[in-house]
Every structure is written in structure tokens, then in C-alpha cells.
Motif scaffolding. Structure first.
Motif, PDB file in Angstrom:
ATOM      1  N   ARG A  28      58.521 127.578  12.136  1.00 54.71           N
ATOM      2  CA  ARG A  28      59.080 128.387  12.710  1.00 54.71           C
ATOM      3  C   ARG A  28      60.567 128.365  12.864  1.00 54.71           C
ATOM      4  O   ARG A  28      61.124 127.260  12.746  1.00 54.71           O
ATOM      5  CB  ARG A  28      58.572 128.549  14.168  1.00 54.71           C
ATOM      6  CG  ARG A  28      56.908 129.004  14.112  1.00 54.71           C
ATOM      7  CD  ARG A  28      56.444 129.165  15.566  1.00 54.71           C
ATOM      8  NE  ARG A  28      55.176 129.692  15.761  1.00 54.71           N
ATOM      9  CZ  ARG A  28      54.079 128.915  15.904  1.00 54.71           C
ATOM     10  NH1 ARG A  28      54.416 127.845  16.420  1.00 54.71           N
ATOM     11  NH2 ARG A  28      52.872 129.268  16.037  1.00 54.71           N
ATOM     12  N   ARG A  44      53.238 123.133  14.532  1.00 58.47           N
ATOM     13  CA  ARG A  44      52.478 122.826  15.720  1.00 58.47           C
ATOM     14  C   ARG A  44      52.994 123.269  16.900  1.00 58.47           C
ATOM     15  O   ARG A  44      52.378 122.836  18.107  1.00 58.47           O
ATOM     16  CB  ARG A  44      51.990 121.537  15.381  1.00 58.47           C
ATOM     17  CG  ARG A  44      50.945 121.295  14.339  1.00 58.47           C
ATOM     18  CD  ARG A  44      50.687 119.904  14.030  1.00 58.47           C
ATOM     19  NE  ARG A  44      51.800 119.099  13.574  1.00 58.47           N
ATOM     20  CZ  ARG A  44      52.007 118.990  12.161  1.00 58.47           C
ATOM     21  NH1 ARG A  44      51.435 119.803  11.335  1.00 58.47           N
ATOM     22  NH2 ARG A  44      53.218 118.464  11.837  1.00 58.47           N
ATOM     23  N   GLY A  45      54.296 123.502  16.926  1.00 58.55           N
ATOM     24  CA  GLY A  45      55.077 123.719  18.481  1.00 58.55           C
ATOM     25  C   GLY A  45      54.545 125.288  18.882  1.00 58.55           C
ATOM     26  O   GLY A  45      54.308 126.151  17.815  1.00 58.55           O
ATOM     27  N   SER A  46      54.416 125.158  19.893  1.00 59.87           N
ATOM     28  CA  SER A  46      53.979 126.704  20.512  1.00 59.87           C
ATOM     29  C   SER A  46      55.350 127.548  20.664  1.00 59.87           C
ATOM     30  O   SER A  46      56.522 127.067  20.600  1.00 59.87           O
ATOM     31  CB  SER A  46      53.511 126.444  21.871  1.00 59.87           C
ATOM     32  OG  SER A  46      54.643 125.888  22.841  1.00 59.87           O
ATOM     33  N   ILE A  47      54.878 128.702  20.991  1.00 60.00           N
ATOM     34  CA  ILE A  47      56.034 129.622  21.290  1.00 60.00           C
ATOM     35  C   ILE A  47      57.060 129.154  22.369  1.00 60.00           C
ATOM     36  O   ILE A  47      58.265 129.385  22.496  1.00 60.00           O
ATOM     37  CB  ILE A  47      55.654 131.168  21.796  1.00 60.00           C
ATOM     38  CG1 ILE A  47      54.862 131.621  20.443  1.00 60.00           C
ATOM     39  CG2 ILE A  47      56.805 132.051  22.174  1.00 60.00           C
ATOM     40  CD1 ILE A  47      55.585 131.996  19.367  1.00 60.00           C
ATOM     41  N   SER A  92      61.444 134.552  27.834  1.00 62.54           N
ATOM     42  CA  SER A  92      60.189 133.773  28.134  1.00 62.54           C
ATOM     43  C   SER A  92      60.200 133.551  29.616  1.00 62.54           C
ATOM     44  O   SER A  92      60.679 132.597  30.141  1.00 62.54           O
ATOM     45  CB  SER A  92      60.084 132.329  27.297  1.00 62.54           C
ATOM     46  OG  SER A  92      59.096 131.481  27.923  1.00 62.54           O
ATOM     47  N   SER A 142      54.735 121.499  33.842  1.00 64.62           N
ATOM     48  CA  SER A 142      54.148 121.811  32.209  1.00 64.62           C
ATOM     49  C   SER A 142      53.817 120.408  31.772  1.00 64.62           C
ATOM     50  O   SER A 142      54.391 119.307  31.934  1.00 64.62           O
ATOM     51  CB  SER A 142      55.454 122.052  31.506  1.00 64.62           C
ATOM     52  OG  SER A 142      55.047 121.995  30.097  1.00 64.62           O
ATOM     53  N   ASN A 193      53.383 119.511  28.784  1.00 64.94           N
ATOM     54  CA  ASN A 193      53.823 119.239  27.499  1.00 64.94           C
ATOM     55  C   ASN A 193      55.332 119.446  27.283  1.00 64.94           C
ATOM     56  O   ASN A 193      56.149 120.182  28.388  1.00 64.94           O
ATOM     57  CB  ASN A 193      53.296 120.351  26.321  1.00 64.94           C
ATOM     58  CG  ASN A 193      51.824 120.201  26.288  1.00 64.94           C
ATOM     59  OD1 ASN A 193      51.225 119.181  26.018  1.00 64.94           O
ATOM     60  ND2 ASN A 193      51.158 121.193  26.226  1.00 64.94           N
ATOM     61  N   TYR A 194      56.129 118.798  26.344  1.00 66.20           N
ATOM     62  CA  TYR A 194      57.576 119.086  26.125  1.00 66.20           C
ATOM     63  C   TYR A 194      58.299 118.230  27.215  1.00 66.20           C
ATOM     64  O   TYR A 194      59.329 119.169  27.463  1.00 66.20           O
ATOM     65  CB  TYR A 194      57.753 120.483  25.664  1.00 66.20           C
ATOM     66  CG  TYR A 194      56.620 121.376  24.788  1.00 66.20           C
ATOM     67  CD1 TYR A 194      56.457 120.716  23.697  1.00 66.20           C
ATOM     68  CD2 TYR A 194      56.285 122.420  25.419  1.00 66.20           C
ATOM     69  CE1 TYR A 194      55.490 121.356  22.897  1.00 66.20           C
ATOM     70  CE2 TYR A 194      55.340 122.958  24.680  1.00 66.20           C
ATOM     71  CZ  TYR A 194      54.933 122.530  23.535  1.00 66.20           C
ATOM     72  OH  TYR A 194      54.010 123.140  22.427  1.00 66.20           O
ATOM     73  N   THR A 242      57.355 117.534  18.450  1.00 68.13           N
ATOM     74  CA  THR A 242      56.273 117.448  19.104  1.00 68.13           C
ATOM     75  C   THR A 242      55.617 116.374  19.169  1.00 68.13           C
ATOM     76  O   THR A 242      55.387 115.385  18.126  1.00 68.13           O
ATOM     77  CB  THR A 242      55.283 118.902  18.824  1.00 68.13           C
ATOM     78  OG1 THR A 242      54.627 118.488  17.494  1.00 68.13           O
ATOM     79  CG2 THR A 242      56.074 120.080  18.892  1.00 68.13           C
ATOM     80  N   GLN A 300      52.552 116.166  19.070  1.00 73.07           N
ATOM     81  CA  GLN A 300      51.279 116.493  18.000  1.00 73.07           C
ATOM     82  C   GLN A 300      51.846 115.852  16.759  1.00 73.07           C
ATOM     83  O   GLN A 300      51.140 115.406  15.934  1.00 73.07           O
ATOM     84  CB  GLN A 300      50.976 117.954  18.076  1.00 73.07           C
ATOM     85  CG  GLN A 300      50.045 118.239  19.390  1.00 73.07           C
ATOM     86  CD  GLN A 300      51.120 118.689  20.333  1.00 73.07           C
ATOM     87  OE1 GLN A 300      52.260 118.474  20.515  1.00 73.07           O
ATOM     88  NE2 GLN A 300      50.548 119.600  21.223  1.00 73.07           N
TER      89      GLN A 300
END
Length: 289
Positions: free
Chosen positions: A2, A25-28, A61, A74, A76-77, A136, A138
Motif C-alpha cells: 500500500r 500487513r499494515g492496516s488502513i 480517519s 490503541s 497497535n502502532y 509493523t 507483524q
């Protein structure tokens, strides 16, 4: 892969385009955060700010805005979020007024639409790049796992023990079921599953005059028969070794051996497990008439 983009528009007619590839593997949400971080990292350099006193960052967002302005939790991140907040504090300490505001996505807003177009272009270019920075947790975990597994597999394949176990594994696969268990084996496994079986512990409950012990001296329960009885250690070791290549479990568990199709953990291996249990039952001879 992305790609994410930020557009900086000042009072002048010029604008600055910032792009960054982001892991698949990173999200939106990660992408939205990275876009905001691109702006902060760019403006933290004094020459890039020039005489700008007020900085408004627009994002479509709501999650990213909530995390950065309302302290939404959150899991994550964490590093990316920390870097953004630290950068905002640094900008404020130098006299800049910084705010993050929501803007609707895909609503024909010039800056937003331009950012979407550039993001798609960045994603296409990212596909051609051989090495992409890891963003990430992950990515890091997968990279470490793949590296360790590759080294382990190479050593295993080149060792005598590895070749011997590989041959054994192939032999186990060749003995796996081509037909369903016989009616008699099915009856025995069903009785073991329910506990109403031809073992001395259950028979003594029906007839108290009978002894509840196994010939080895221990009370003969289903778990004792399957997992512990020293009379069947050779058959059990054969079962344990064969089962390992199906379930990756080093220890035997009655819940696994007696699993049904309703057991989600082993539903894809039920027939193989039942076959191996049938072999164990035959090898022990315990239920032979």
C-alpha cells in the motif's frame, strides 16, 4: 503493497506532495497514521515551515483523530503514535499552533482527492521496490520466524536424525486411512469417548464384585488405558510419534485422541487421528474377544 500520501497546501499556490509505501500487513489505520507522521516529520524541519504559525492537518480517519486528540486506546502502532504526538509537542514548543481535524473522504475535496490519486501511484511504485522499510510488529515477527525456521530446516535436512525422522514421517503418511475405521473399532472408540467401555473401572461400577484395577495394578480408567498403562508403552510410543506429525503435539491427550468433528482444533485431522487410535487399540489387544 500500500502507499500513503499527504498533501501540504500553504497560502501560496504551491503544494508539497509526501508519499510513503506501507506494508501489506499494515492496516488502513496504520496508513492514516503514517500520512499524518509524514506531515509532522516534514514540518519539524524549520526551513520547511518557513513562517507558518498555524498548522491544520486534515484526515478522513476518525480512529486516527480519536487516538491522537482524544487519547483513544490503541493496542497497535504504539511507536508511530508516540512519534506523532512527540512531533506535535515539538512543533507547539516552537510556537506553532497545531490541530488535527476530520474531513470526509471521497467527497470531491481537492486536497483529499489529490492525496488519494498520489497514494495509488505510490502503491504501484512500491511494488517495484525490492526492499521496503518494516513498519509493523507483524512484519518483524514474521521476518524473525521465517529466518529461524529456514536455519532450523537447513540444519534438520542435513542431519542424520532429520533424514531418519523424515523417512519415518513419510512411512506414517503412507499408513494413514484410505478407508473409514471398521465397525468394531468405531464401536470401541465411541465407548472410550463416553466412558461406558469394557475397562475394569467401568465394569466394577456395574458389578461391584469385579476388581477395578488393570493388570499393571492401577485403576483402569480410559485415561489410564490411553495415556499411562505400562503394558502398552510400545504401542503408545508408536502412537505418540505418529500423532506428532499430524498435531505437532509432543504429549498425548485423551481430548485429542477422542476428538470429534465438533472439535474445531482438530476437525481437519479427525479421520487420521481415529485411524491412529484404531491402530493403537489393535496393537494393545485389550479389547480382543
Amino acid at each position: 503493497m500500500r502507499g500513503w500520501t499527504a498533501i501540504l497546501i500553504s497560502n501560496s499556490t504551491e503544494h508539497v506532495e509526501l508519499t510513503q509505501p506501507v506494508s501489506n500487513r499494515g492496516s488502513i489505520l496504520l496508513g492514516e497514521l503514517v500520512a499524518i507522521k509524514l506531515v509532522i516529520d516534514f514540518l519539524i524541519i524549520p526551513n520547511n515551515r518557513k513562517n507558518t504559525e498555524s498548522i491544520k492537518i486534515f484526515s478522513d480517519s476518525q480512529s486516527a483523530i480519536g487516538i491522537l486528540t482524544l487519547n483513544w486506546k490503541s493496542d497497535n502502532y504504539g511507536k508511530t503514535i508516540h512519534d506523532i504526538k512527540f512531533g506535535i509537542l515539538a512543533l507547539k514548543s516552537e510556537g506553532s499552533i497545531v490541530s488535527i481535524e476530520w474531513t470526509p473522504g471521497h467527497a470531491d475535496i481537492q486536497g483529499n482527492e489529490l492525496a488519494d490519486q498520489l497514494a495509488k501511484k505510490a502503491a504501484q511504485e512500491a511494488e517495484k521496490i525490492q526492499s521496503i522499510p518494516i513498519f509493523t510488529k507483524q512484519d518483524i515477527q514474521k521476518g524473525a520466524k521465517d529466518s529461524v525456521m529456514l536455519k532450523w530446516q537447513n540444519r534438520w535436512d542435513t542431519s542424520d536424525k532429520g533424514r531418519r525422522y523424515y523417512a519415518f514421517q513419510q512411512n506414517v503418511k503412507n499408513t494413514l486411512p484410505k478407508d473409514k475405521p471398521s465397525t468394531e473399532i468405531y464401536r470401541i472408540t465411541t465407548s472410550l469417548r463416553t466412558g461406558y467401555c469394557n475397562l475394569n473401572s467401568y465394569k466394577s461400577m456395574i458389578c461391584p464384585a469385579l476388581i477395578d484395577k488393570c493388570s499393571c495394578g492401577q485403576i483402569e480408567t480410559v485415561d489410564h488405558y490411553l495415556l499411562d498403562c505400562e503394558n502398552y508403552e510400545e504401542a503408545r510410543e508408536k502412537l505418540r510419534s505418529a500423532l506428532y506429525f499430524i498435531t505437532s503435539k509432543l504429549t498425548l491427550e485423551s481430548e485429542v485422541l477422542l476428538a470429534t468433528t465438533e472439535n474445531d482444533n482438530y476437525k481437519h485431522h479427525i479421520e487420521d487421528i481415529q485411524h491412529l487410535l484404531g491402530v493403537f487399540i489393535k496393537d494393545t489387544g485389550r479389547f480382543t474377544k
